[in-house]
Write a protein that holds these residues in place. Structure first.
Motif, PDB file in Angstrom:
ATOM      1  N   ASN A  16      -4.448   4.828  11.920  1.00  0.00           N
ATOM      2  CA  ASN A  16      -3.228   4.443  12.626  1.00  0.00           C
ATOM      3  C   ASN A  16      -2.450   5.726  12.933  1.00  0.00           C
ATOM      4  O   ASN A  16      -2.182   6.479  12.000  1.00  0.00           O
ATOM      5  CB  ASN A  16      -2.422   3.524  11.688  1.00  0.00           C
ATOM      6  CG  ASN A  16      -1.060   3.155  12.228  1.00  0.00           C
ATOM      7  OD1 ASN A  16      -0.716   3.452  13.355  1.00  0.00           O
ATOM      8  ND2 ASN A  16      -0.271   2.496  11.385  1.00  0.00           N
ATOM      9  N   HIS A  27      -6.353  -1.424   7.431  1.00  0.00           N
ATOM     10  CA  HIS A  27      -6.749  -2.005   8.726  1.00  0.00           C
ATOM     11  C   HIS A  27      -8.250  -2.296   8.784  1.00  0.00           C
ATOM     12  O   HIS A  27      -8.808  -2.468   9.883  1.00  0.00           O
ATOM     13  CB  HIS A  27      -6.349  -1.057   9.862  1.00  0.00           C
ATOM     14  CG  HIS A  27      -4.872  -0.853  10.007  1.00  0.00           C
ATOM     15  ND1 HIS A  27      -4.046  -1.773  10.603  1.00  0.00           N
ATOM     16  CD2 HIS A  27      -4.057   0.171   9.608  1.00  0.00           C
ATOM     17  CE1 HIS A  27      -2.786  -1.330  10.584  1.00  0.00           C
ATOM     18  NE2 HIS A  27      -2.766  -0.161   9.978  1.00  0.00           N
ATOM     19  N   ILE A  65       0.832  -1.215   0.000  1.00  0.00           N
ATOM     20  CA  ILE A  65       0.000   0.000   0.000  1.00  0.00           C
ATOM     21  C   ILE A  65       0.857   1.252   0.000  1.00  0.00           C
ATOM     22  O   ILE A  65       0.497   2.245  -0.630  1.00  0.00           O
ATOM     23  CB  ILE A  65      -1.010  -0.066   1.165  1.00  0.00           C
ATOM     24  CG1 ILE A  65      -2.085  -1.064   0.752  1.00  0.00           C
ATOM     25  CG2 ILE A  65      -1.579   1.306   1.481  1.00  0.00           C
ATOM     26  CD1 ILE A  65      -3.298  -1.134   1.582  1.00  0.00           C
ATOM     27  N   ASP A  90      -6.815   4.934   2.656  1.00  0.00           N
ATOM     28  CA  ASP A  90      -5.992   3.776   3.008  1.00  0.00           C
ATOM     29  C   ASP A  90      -6.767   2.935   4.028  1.00  0.00           C
ATOM     30  O   ASP A  90      -6.881   3.308   5.196  1.00  0.00           O
ATOM     31  CB  ASP A  90      -4.657   4.271   3.582  1.00  0.00           C
ATOM     32  CG  ASP A  90      -3.748   3.135   4.031  1.00  0.00           C
ATOM     33  OD1 ASP A  90      -4.225   1.988   4.151  1.00  0.00           O
ATOM     34  OD2 ASP A  90      -2.558   3.405   4.292  1.00  0.00           O
TER      35      ASP A  90
END
Ligand code: PLP
Length: 394
Positions: A170, A201, A93, A198
């Motif tokens: 994060n 998670h 990523i 993104d």
């Protein structure tokens, strides 16, 4: 039942978590980088062994089963319905973030990120000659929130061209709500700002929180957004370097693929493809059990701090296996805190300051480890803190 209590020795396995200089002292428990100390899904292991036994490792290309596995996982776990054409594999990523920066902005354009955030976001922007604009999150002592007036002001005042969203975020553990995502999307849409969401998670969400794929918030977000997904965090496959980038808009997809080709990124890794297919096809029950185990670790940690070190505040995570902890009551500066963790507590953590503005005095703990290891780590920390208290009193 899967056994997440099992201890697997990871030293001398070319692991960045265990084999780097800092972890050479075997008293040190590494809890920094976001990879897990659990063995992956048994079906992934089996498929890799089978593929290795085939013995031929010529250039690879994704077959239909790869695309179908991504479609299946996102559809069944996240009610996120993607089409085969939208899926672009990349070797990670962070690579995709860099490609997106180059595909959708020009040198010296401004790209915004919330702070504190996963530190490669800054590098992805700066290493490509673009400028980072920060939108600082507000911390109310318990949780982080985004002030959307500040978010919009920063975009307008700095003529921002792209925003990189960390979702879930994060290191602070926020799972953005539908309402928050709607505000982010609408502001970006109004000011013609591309969004890179993104969502690496996405599978780690606890309690009543729900991960909502950015496209699912409003259909119009497809026109200016790409979504980064991957089995790498969920199934502990980071070194197999396989991510699945979802781009619905044809023009954005073309720009991204052109940039990928220009950067010399060609065929995917055969083991990464095989692992992705097996994980997304057979992994649902494993992930369900993993989430229960991780929630148990998080609860254990919260109780430990509340009972033994109440002056230290754990930010209750809504998602991730990374726990953000406020250590400012220890009264140490960044260097002192880092030295204390490594040399006295024998813990290798990710220091809060590396996540940028708002990170000073915090530490990020990776709790994706057997509970016995977590227990040992917290006990080491408690003894080290008790020792400094005794020294201060004496
Ligand atoms: C938010 C976020 N994005 C990306 C990555 C890394 O992704 P990759 O290894 O696929 O480059 C991480 C790893 O911790 C992460 O936390």
């Amino acid at each position: 039942m899967y056994n997440f209590d099992k201890i697997v020795n990871r030293r001398q396995t070319n692991s960045i978590k265990y084999d780097r200089e800092k972890a050479q002292d075997t008293r040190i428990i590494p809890m920094w980088v976001a990879d897990m100390d659990f063995e992956t899904l048994p079906e992934v292991k089996q498929v890799l062994i089978k593929r290795a036994e085939h013995g031929i490792f010529g250039y690879a290309a994704p077959t239909d089963s790869y695309y179908q596995s991504v479609i299946h996982w996102l559809g069944t776990r996240h009610d996120f319905h993607v089409e085969k054409d939208w899926i672009i594999p990349t070797p990670g990523i962070v690579t995709a973030l860099k490609l997106a920066v180059r595909a959708y902005t020009k040198p010296s354009d401004n790209v915004m990120i919330m702070k504190p955030v996963y530190y490669p976001f800054d590098a992805s922007i700066q290493l490509n000659g673009r400028t980072v604009i920060e939108c600082p999150l507000s911390f109310n002592g318990k949780q982080y929130i985004c002030d959307f007036d500040v978010f919009e002001q920063q975009i307008v005042q700095n003529n921002v061209k792209m925003f990189i969203l960390c979702h879930p975020h994060n290191p602070i553990g926020r799972v953005w709500s539908r309402n928050e995502l709607y505000q982010i999307g609408m502001i970006c849409k109004k000011h013609h700002v591309y969004v890179v969401s993104d969502e690496i998670h996405m599978d780690f969400v606890y309690g009543d929180n729900q991960h909502i794929a950015f496209y699912n918030v409003d259909q119009s977000f497809k026109d200016f957004t790409i979504i980064c997904t991957s089995p790498s965090k969920t199934f502990n496959l980071a070194a197999l370097q396989t991510s699945n980038i979802i781009i619905a808009n044809e023009d954005m997809r073309k720009k991204f693929v052109d940039e990928k080709i220009a950067s010399g990124i060609s065929d995917p890794n055969i083991f990464g493809l095989e692992a992705c297919i097996a994980a997304y096809t057979y992994g649902a029950k494993w992930v369900d059990e993993l989430l229960v185990y991780l929630q148990g670790n998080i609860d254990y940690m919260k109780t430990f701090f509340a009972e033994h070190l109440p002056e230290i505040k754990v930010i209750d995570p809504q998602g991730l296996y990374l726990v953000w902890v406020d250590m400012r009551s220890l009264g140490m500066n960044n260097q002192e805190l880092e030295d204390f963790m490594l040399k006295k507590a024998h813990l290798w953590l990710d220091e809060g300051y590396i996540f940028g503005t708002g990170g000073d005095g915090f530490e990020r703990f990776n709790v994706a480890c057997p509970r016995s290891v977590l227990k040992q780590a917290l006990e080491q920390l408690e003894s080290a803190i008790k020792e400094i208290k005794v020294t201060v009193r004496a």
